[in-house]
Write a protein that holds these residues in place. Structure first.
Motif, mmCIF file in Angstrom:
data_model
loop_
_atom_site.group_PDB
_atom_site.id
_atom_site.type_symbol
_atom_site.label_atom_id
_atom_site.label_comp_id
_atom_site.label_asym_id
_atom_site.label_seq_id
_atom_site.Cartn_x
_atom_site.Cartn_y
_atom_site.Cartn_z
ATOM 1 N N TRP A 270 58.353 43.313 45.157
ATOM 2 C CA TRP A 270 57.721 42.498 44.123
ATOM 3 C C TRP A 270 56.224 42.432 44.365
ATOM 4 C CZ3 TRP A 270 60.930 39.115 47.316
ATOM 5 C CH2 TRP A 270 60.208 38.243 48.142
ATOM 6 N N LEU A 271 55.534 42.192 43.264
ATOM 7 C CA LEU A 271 54.086 42.031 43.295
ATOM 8 C C LEU A 271 53.716 40.901 42.346
ATOM 9 C CD1 LEU A 271 51.118 43.015 43.907
ATOM 10 C CD2 LEU A 271 51.343 44.414 41.841
ATOM 11 N N ALA A 272 52.907 39.972 42.829
ATOM 12 C CA ALA A 272 52.328 38.914 41.997
ATOM 13 C C ALA A 272 50.827 38.924 42.253
ATOM 14 C CB ALA A 272 52.922 37.558 42.330
ATOM 15 N N GLU A 273 50.037 39.182 41.191
ATOM 16 C CA GLU A 273 48.594 39.307 41.359
ATOM 17 C C GLU A 273 47.854 38.663 40.184
ATOM 18 O OE1 GLU A 273 46.339 43.038 42.986
ATOM 19 O OE2 GLU A 273 46.128 43.031 40.793
ATOM 20 N N PRO A 274 47.661 37.350 40.215
ATOM 21 C CA PRO A 274 46.822 36.704 39.198
ATOM 22 C C PRO A 274 45.350 36.963 39.503
ATOM 23 C CG PRO A 274 47.575 35.086 40.786
ATOM 24 C CD PRO A 274 48.242 36.388 41.164
ATOM 25 N N SER A 275 44.539 36.975 38.446
ATOM 26 C CA SER A 275 43.105 37.217 38.620
ATOM 27 C C SER A 275 42.312 36.389 37.608
ATOM 28 C CB SER A 275 42.780 38.708 38.451
ATOM 29 O OG SER A 275 43.081 39.145 37.135
ATOM 30 N N TRP A 276 41.048 36.173 37.933
ATOM 31 C CA TRP A 276 40.150 35.455 37.032
ATOM 32 C C TRP A 276 38.801 36.157 37.040
ATOM 33 C CZ3 TRP A 276 40.674 31.871 33.397
ATOM 34 C CH2 TRP A 276 39.513 31.278 32.883
ATOM 35 N N ALA A 283 38.050 37.724 40.659
ATOM 36 C CA ALA A 283 38.716 37.256 41.877
ATOM 37 C C ALA A 283 40.218 37.461 41.721
ATOM 38 C CB ALA A 283 38.408 35.781 42.122
ATOM 39 N N LYS A 284 40.867 37.986 42.760
ATOM 40 C CA LYS A 284 42.297 38.243 42.729
ATOM 41 C C LYS A 284 42.979 37.587 43.922
ATOM 42 C CE LYS A 284 42.054 42.824 40.548
ATOM 43 N NZ LYS A 284 42.410 44.248 40.712
ATOM 44 N N LEU A 285 44.161 37.044 43.679
ATOM 45 C CA LEU A 285 45.078 36.638 44.727
ATOM 46 C C LEU A 285 46.315 37.510 44.610
ATOM 47 C CD1 LEU A 285 44.946 32.724 44.601
ATOM 48 C CD2 LEU A 285 44.086 34.195 46.447
ATOM 49 N N GLY A 286 46.805 38.044 45.707
ATOM 50 C CA GLY A 286 47.948 38.950 45.623
ATOM 51 C C GLY A 286 48.976 38.706 46.693
ATOM 52 N N TRP A 287 50.220 38.982 46.327
ATOM 53 C CA TRP A 287 51.340 38.960 47.277
ATOM 54 C C TRP A 287 52.228 40.135 46.927
ATOM 55 C CZ3 TRP A 287 55.457 34.472 47.857
ATOM 56 C CH2 TRP A 287 56.297 34.780 48.935
ATOM 57 N N GLU A 288 52.239 41.139 47.813
ATOM 58 C CA GLU A 288 53.081 42.311 47.631
ATOM 59 C C GLU A 288 54.143 42.334 48.715
ATOM 60 O OE1 GLU A 288 52.546 46.983 46.471
ATOM 61 O OE2 GLU A 288 51.432 46.254 48.204
ATOM 62 N N HIS A 289 55.387 42.515 48.297
ATOM 63 C CA HIS A 289 56.534 42.468 49.192
ATOM 64 C C HIS A 289 57.260 43.800 49.149
ATOM 65 C CE1 HIS A 289 60.301 40.666 50.928
ATOM 66 N NE2 HIS A 289 60.864 41.576 50.153
ATOM 67 N N LEU A 290 57.365 44.457 50.306
ATOM 68 C CA LEU A 290 58.134 45.680 50.450
ATOM 69 C C LEU A 290 59.250 45.387 51.445
ATOM 70 C CD1 LEU A 290 54.901 46.488 50.135
ATOM 71 C CD2 LEU A 290 55.812 48.802 50.312
ATOM 72 N N GLY A 291 60.487 45.313 50.938
ATOM 73 C CA GLY A 291 61.602 44.852 51.750
ATOM 74 C C GLY A 291 61.993 45.809 52.858
ATOM 75 N N GLY A 292 62.574 45.259 53.917
ATOM 76 C CA GLY A 292 63.102 46.034 55.035
ATOM 77 C C GLY A 292 64.259 45.288 55.658
ATOM 78 N N ASN A 293 65.149 46.002 56.360
ATOM 79 C CA ASN A 293 66.327 45.367 56.963
ATOM 80 C C ASN A 293 66.316 45.422 58.485
ATOM 81 O OD1 ASN A 293 66.968 48.036 57.564
ATOM 82 N ND2 ASN A 293 68.508 48.212 55.930
ATOM 83 N N GLY A 294 65.198 45.781 59.075
ATOM 84 C CA GLY A 294 65.101 45.903 60.525
ATOM 85 C C GLY A 294 65.394 47.297 61.033
#
Length: 415
Positions: A270-276, A283-294
């Motif tokens: 998932w990616l969430a990237e709001p900007s103004w 200006a950007k705030l971002g959270w990028e998630h790349l899953g893993g299982n160990g």
């Protein structure tokens, strides 16, 4: 670190060169020319100071792409393009020279056929066959890795259809990928891969918003464990006001094992990237998630890697524990008028952590990125860029500096 001590002086020198060269007239319109020559020349100095090595790496490389583009009429066109990379010195590990005592800079010497394709484009339908550059959406899943001197290109067939206003449907079949390590990489798997990959992408644009759905069936015939199917949705929006406002990028996907992959997994993305944007500064705030299982993690082997998760390239391969990249970034121009309005700047900071619950509190590290860029003349641009990765459980401290000049253009041979 030695690189860090040189960053300020190098930045000042390049900034001074930006201020002293005037802008030139725009390129002549050559869209109607039946035969054109195209070029892209890029000179780059890159330094890497990585604490895992006793020696710093430095690469001074020159890349030239030279192409011949033809327009035959009735919607038919073709491109034949070669590329070559030369380097002064060998004080870096290019992946092809065997100099493993230095940090890696994947810009080896060598030449290659970069693109060779034939295309037909009608009012709403088009098809392209051959070796080509392929850029889908933000290039997270499929891109050309254009930052490196050798470009990632693909052999295959692509079809594009616009059935109605705002709609674009794409299908691409890939037979082979030619990777940025070049034809002479010591690892054969880093040179190219045989594929049987199917890419389906549908997008709809309405005003300042775009919705995209995709399914990428990636079958790697050389490395079965790299075969995956990735399906997702992406929604982006740009500021509605001409002087700025709110923008966003939201995306969610799932990646599973596919074809002859002997592993069994399902990872989320998932990616969430709001900007103004206000007064030319975004200006950007971002959270990028790349899953893993160990044991295994979500990967993007056909994507443009350098543009994501920091410029130090510490996470081109996602760690088995996954990756959470939380970041803030700012970009704009130095001013709104005159020379300052032509000089662009970027500053960003990343914080990296594991995603797997076993490693959920594991902090990988953090990173600063910054750059200055400016057009110098017609088709000529300059760039100075730095990154500073501070390890905290993953890899080693790594500082990098780039100085770059790039010149591109086209000239009609026939009118």
């Amino acid at each position: 670190m030695k690189v860090k001590h040189k960053v300020l002086s190098a930045s000042c020198l390049l900034a001074m060169s930006m201020l002293t060269l005037p802008a030139q007239a725009a390129e002549t319109d050559t869209a109607a020319a039946p035969l054109q020559v195209e070029w892209d020349m890029r000179a780059r100095h890159e330094q890497v100071d990585n604490d895992a090595f006793s020696r710093d790496a430095r690469a001074d490389t020159l890349r030239l792409r030279l192409g011949l583009r033809a327009s035959f009429g009735d919607g038919w066109s073709a491109l034949l393009e070669g590329a070559g990379v030369a380097s002064a010195g060998n004080d870096y590990n290019s992946g092809a020279n065997g100099h493993t005592q230095y940090p890696g800079i994947t810009d080896p010497r060598g030449s290659e056929l970069n693109q060779a394709w034939l295309a037909w484009q009608g009012d709403s339908f088009g098809v392209t066959a051959g070796r080509r550059r392929l850029l889908l959406d933000n290039q997270r899943w499929v891109g050309n890795s254009g930052w490196r001197q050798h470009e990632q290109t693909f052999d295959g067939i692509g079809v594009q259809w616009q059935p109605a206003s705002g709609w674009t449907l794409r299908y691409d079949w890939l037979d082979r990928v030619h990777r940025v390590a070049g034809r002479d990489a010591l690892n054969p798997q880093a040179r190219e891969r045989r594929l049987d990959t199917h890419l389906l992408n549908a997008s709809y644009v309405h005003g300042q918003q775009q919705w995209t759905g995709y399914t990428y069936l990636h079958d790697d015939r050389d490395v079965a464990t790299a075969s995956t199917v990735t399906s997702g949705l992406r929604w982006t929006g740009k500021p509605a006001a001409t002087d700025g406002g709110f923008g966003w990028a939201l995306e969610a996907a799932q990646q599973r094992d596919y074809a002859d992959n002997p592993q069994s997994f399902a990872h989320t993305y998932w990616l969430a990237e709001p900007s103004w944007t206000q007064r030319g500064v975004t200006a950007k705030l971002g959270w990028e998630h790349l899953g893993g299982n160990g044991h295994h993690a979500l990967q993007t082997p056909l994507g443009t890697l350098h543009a994501f998760n920091g410029w130090a390239d510490q996470f081109n391969v996602t760690p088995a524990g996954g990756l959470d990249d939380r970041y803030v970034a700012f970009n704009g121009n130095l001013g709104q008028r005159g020379i300052a309005a032509r000089i662009g700047w970027v500053v960003g900071w990343h914080d990296y952590r594991a995603t797997h619950r076993t490693d959920g509190d594991r902090h990988y590290g953090s990173e600063w990125n910054a750059s200055l860029s400016a057009p110098l003349a017609d088709g000529l641009s300059a760039l100075v860029k730095v990154s500073d990765y501070r390890a905290d459980g993953f890899g080693r401290d790594d500082a990098r500096l780039w100085l770059q000049l790039e010149w591109h253009g086209r000239q009609p041979l026939l009118r």
